[in-house]
Design a protein around this motif. Structure first.
Motif, PDB file in Angstrom:
ATOM      1  N   ILE A   1      -3.207 -14.791  44.952  1.00 54.34           N
ATOM      2  CA  ILE A   1      -3.703 -15.362  43.691  1.00 54.34           C
ATOM      3  C   ILE A   1      -5.156 -15.002  43.412  1.00 54.34           C
ATOM      4  CG2 ILE A   1      -2.084 -17.293  43.679  1.00 54.34           C
ATOM      5  CD1 ILE A   1      -4.292 -19.021  44.907  1.00 54.34           C
ATOM      6  N   ASP A   2      -5.853 -14.383  44.368  1.00 57.10           N
ATOM      7  CA  ASP A   2      -7.275 -14.075  44.215  1.00 57.10           C
ATOM      8  C   ASP A   2      -7.487 -12.956  43.198  1.00 57.10           C
ATOM      9  OD1 ASP A   2      -7.760 -15.965  46.133  1.00 57.10           O
ATOM     10  OD2 ASP A   2      -8.151 -14.536  47.755  1.00 57.10           O
ATOM     11  N   ARG A   3      -8.450 -13.155  42.329  1.00 57.83           N
ATOM     12  CA  ARG A   3      -8.858 -12.144  41.356  1.00 57.83           C
ATOM     13  C   ARG A   3     -10.390 -12.136  41.324  1.00 57.83           C
ATOM     14  NH1 ARG A   3      -4.277 -11.689  42.119  1.00 57.83           N
ATOM     15  NH2 ARG A   3      -2.516 -11.504  40.662  1.00 57.83           N
TER      16      ARG A   3
ATOM     17  N   TRP B   1     -20.062 -12.561  42.206  1.00 59.98           N
ATOM     18  CA  TRP B   1     -20.173 -13.668  43.147  1.00 59.98           C
ATOM     19  C   TRP B   1     -19.825 -13.219  44.575  1.00 59.98           C
ATOM     20  CZ3 TRP B   1     -22.190 -16.992  39.876  1.00 59.98           C
ATOM     21  CH2 TRP B   1     -21.747 -17.008  38.554  1.00 59.98           C
ATOM     22  N   PRO B   2     -20.507 -12.241  45.134  1.00 61.56           N
ATOM     23  CA  PRO B   2     -20.134 -11.747  46.463  1.00 61.56           C
ATOM     24  C   PRO B   2     -20.575 -12.681  47.588  1.00 61.56           C
ATOM     25  CG  PRO B   2     -22.122 -10.646  45.733  1.00 61.56           C
ATOM     26  CD  PRO B   2     -21.670 -11.512  44.580  1.00 61.56           C
ATOM     27  N   GLN B   3     -20.007 -12.462  48.763  1.00 64.30           N
ATOM     28  CA  GLN B   3     -20.510 -13.106  49.976  1.00 64.30           C
ATOM     29  C   GLN B   3     -21.967 -12.703  50.145  1.00 64.30           C
ATOM     30  OE1 GLN B   3     -18.734 -14.830  52.901  1.00 64.30           O
ATOM     31  NE2 GLN B   3     -20.870 -15.199  53.413  1.00 64.30           N
ATOM     32  N   THR B   4     -22.819 -13.644  50.538  1.00 68.71           N
ATOM     33  CA  THR B   4     -24.237 -13.353  50.713  1.00 68.71           C
ATOM     34  C   THR B   4     -24.671 -13.640  52.142  1.00 68.71           C
ATOM     35  OG1 THR B   4     -24.771 -15.577  49.899  1.00 68.71           O
ATOM     36  CG2 THR B   4     -24.831 -13.767  48.303  1.00 68.71           C
ATOM     37  N   ASP B   5     -25.902 -13.240  52.457  1.00 69.45           N
ATOM     38  CA  ASP B   5     -26.428 -13.419  53.812  1.00 69.45           C
ATOM     39  C   ASP B   5     -26.775 -14.877  54.102  1.00 69.45           C
ATOM     40  OD1 ASP B   5     -26.190 -10.676  54.112  1.00 69.45           O
ATOM     41  OD2 ASP B   5     -28.273 -10.284  53.545  1.00 69.45           O
TER      42      ASP B   5
ATOM     43  N   ARG C   1     -14.908 -20.169  44.003  1.00 74.17           N
ATOM     44  CA  ARG C   1     -15.068 -20.440  42.571  1.00 74.17           C
ATOM     45  C   ARG C   1     -13.701 -20.253  41.917  1.00 74.17           C
ATOM     46  NH1 ARG C   1     -19.605 -20.409  39.146  1.00 74.17           N
ATOM     47  NH2 ARG C   1     -19.169 -19.911  36.958  1.00 74.17           N
ATOM     48  N   ILE C   2     -13.188 -21.313  41.305  1.00 77.86           N
ATOM     49  CA  ILE C   2     -11.833 -21.305  40.766  1.00 77.86           C
ATOM     50  C   ILE C   2     -11.892 -21.532  39.258  1.00 77.86           C
ATOM     51  CG2 ILE C   2      -9.556 -22.380  40.866  1.00 77.86           C
ATOM     52  CD1 ILE C   2     -10.232 -23.248  43.730  1.00 77.86           C
ATOM     53  N   ALA C   3     -11.538 -20.502  38.504  1.00 75.70           N
ATOM     54  CA  ALA C   3     -11.506 -20.632  37.051  1.00 75.70           C
ATOM     55  C   ALA C   3     -10.300 -21.470  36.645  1.00 75.70           C
ATOM     56  CB  ALA C   3     -11.433 -19.252  36.398  1.00 75.70           C
TER      57      ALA C   3
ATOM     58  N   ILE D   1     -11.889 -16.770  41.681  1.00 81.18           N
ATOM     59  CA  ILE D   1     -12.618 -15.564  41.299  1.00 81.18           C
ATOM     60  C   ILE D   1     -13.759 -15.230  42.254  1.00 81.18           C
ATOM     61  CG2 ILE D   1     -11.998 -15.734  38.871  1.00 81.18           C
ATOM     62  CD1 ILE D   1     -14.667 -17.028  38.292  1.00 81.18           C
ATOM     63  N   SER D   2     -13.950 -16.021  43.291  1.00 83.06           N
ATOM     64  CA  SER D   2     -14.915 -15.660  44.333  1.00 83.06           C
ATOM     65  C   SER D   2     -14.637 -16.482  45.572  1.00 83.06           C
ATOM     66  CB  SER D   2     -16.364 -15.882  43.886  1.00 83.06           C
ATOM     67  OG  SER D   2     -16.714 -17.248  43.928  1.00 83.06           O
ATOM     68  N   SER D   3     -15.174 -16.021  46.698  1.00 79.01           N
ATOM     69  CA  SER D   3     -14.944 -16.706  47.969  1.00 79.01           C
ATOM     70  C   SER D   3     -16.062 -16.360  48.927  1.00 79.01           C
ATOM     71  CB  SER D   3     -13.591 -16.275  48.550  1.00 79.01           C
ATOM     72  OG  SER D   3     -13.308 -16.950  49.754  1.00 79.01           O
TER      73      SER D   3
END
Length: 406
Positions: free
Chosen positions: A152-154, A159-163, A259-261, A383-385
């Protein structure tokens, strides 16, 4: 006195404890010191409005979630080293301690914005990139890695993974905005802001204790939670159970943010019965469709007069239920409602945030079931993780991450 340039202090390594910092601090209040009262200025709040900074564990995990939040993704500069990480956490430690004590950081030119106690908490967590920069990949927890990609991920590029991740929460949106600005500016050039995700919850819970969190679908969210009184510490805190904590993380935990739209336009087309069937709970009380109170246990075997399950096999509640005792996570979600883009009527959703000792063992099985068959997937899209390790708290005289970077 001329304003002190933070970059100069960073280069000399004197900030927060060195000679340069001491010279500046002589003109500032020490953290925790409310200072003299000014004529005509009342100090709202009180001790109950100031959360502790020092301690074995960071604030912002098991505290009652504040109504306003900002999640700040930071990246280290190219070529960052262990010393870069150490200096960054030293700066953050000093700034956060002051902000949580309702004071401005050392270089704050508008400390009045920090002066109202608002249960501000700032929680610092690190990602895989932090471990790489610090030369600690050999001790990185196995779970500190991107989650599996679910069907289901799009994901969107913004919104990328960050440090690093800073979770800023408070009872006042002004406190959140001010703390966000001071922390981001104060961290430069040791870290740069990659994104900010702002969220909110119902702000009137202080006058209505026990009021549940409702997302923008009107759904009561987070009914089944681990106990935060110590009974379920092994599910929440690293080192609290039989498994030793990873190096430098005893007293920490993990944080998952997704982040879930939410498509409110198509949700508006569904009648109340259809909504409750998709959720598996009544919208008014949050009770299972087979019960009357939110905390009632669902009767999964119950059928209607036609022989169909009262609680649909693909309802959100049924898919999210733990299949094993350890499949429990501490949810602390926030709604977002951003300005719609061209051609949009809404740009809303959920900042799903959870804390758990091991996201692979506790969170992933739940999310896998939801991805396979959850009626709410018709109206929601992740839309992000991101996955982060929440650092342990800082003891007296310590910086955050001291044990990790020792």
């Amino acid at each position: 006195m001329e304003a002190v340039d933070r970059r100069t202090l960073l280069r000399t390594g004197l900030l927060a404890g060195g000679v340069g910092a001491a010279a500046v601090a002589a003109t500032q209040l020490a953290p925790g010191d409310p200072g003299p009262a000014r004529e005509g200025v009342a100090r709202p709040g009180g001790e109950a409005s100031i959360l502790p900074f020092r301690g074995e564990r960071q604030s912002g995990v098991t505290d009652e979630p504040q109504p306003f939040a900002a999640f700040i993704g930071l990246d280290l500069p190219q070529g960052a080293t262990k010393e870069t990480c150490r200096r960054l956490l030293r700066v953050l430690t000093d700034d956060i301690e002051r902000l949580m004590a309702a004071q401005g950081p050392l270089t704050d030119l508008e400390p009045e914005l920090a002066a109202v106690p608002s249960r501000l908490s700032v929680t610092v967590a690190v990602g895989p990139g932090f471990y790489e920069a610090a030369g600690l990949t050999a001790t990185r927890p196995q779970w500190l890695a991107p989650l599996p990609r679910f069907s289901i991920d799009r994901f969107e590029e913004g919104w990328p993974q960050t440090d690093l991740l800073l979770q800023v929460r408070a009872d006042s949106p002004v406190s959140v905005a001010h703390a966000q600005r001071r922390l981001v500016v104060g961290a430069e050039p040791l870290a740069v802001q990659r994104w900010v995700q702002r969220g909110f919850r119902e702000p009137l819970t202080a006058s209505r204790p026990g009021m549940p969190f409702r997302n923008l679908f009107g759904q009561v969210d987070g009914t089944v939670q681990p106990a935060t009184d110590g009974a379920d510490d092994a599910l929440l805190w690293l080192g609290a159970g039989d498994t030793p904590a990873p190096h430098g993380l005893d007293g920490g935990t993990s944080l998952v943010i997704r982040r879930i739209a939410m498509n409110l336009d198509t949700w508006d087309e569904v009648d109340r019965m259809g909504r409750e069937n998709a959720i598996g709970r009544r919208l008014d009380s949050g009770a299972p469709l087979t019960g009357v109170a939110e905390t009632d246990l669902p009767d999964l075997a119950a059928t209607d007069e036609l022989g169909f399950p009262v609680i649909d096999a693909a309802s959100h509640m049924r898919r999210a239920m733990p299949a094993a005792p350890h499949e429990r996570i501490l949810r602390a979600p926030y709604s977002y409602d951003d300005a719609p883009g061209p051609g949009q009527r809404s740009n809303s959703g959920l900042l799903f945030v959870s804390f758990q000792a091991d996201p692979v063992a506790q969170f992933v099985p739940i999310q896998r079931r939801l991805a396979e068959a959850d009626l709410l997937n018709i109206w929601t899209t992740p839309i992000s993780s991101g996955v982060y390790a929440v650092l342990p708290g800082a003891g007296p005289g310590e910086d955050l991450g001291a044990a990790l970077l020792a």
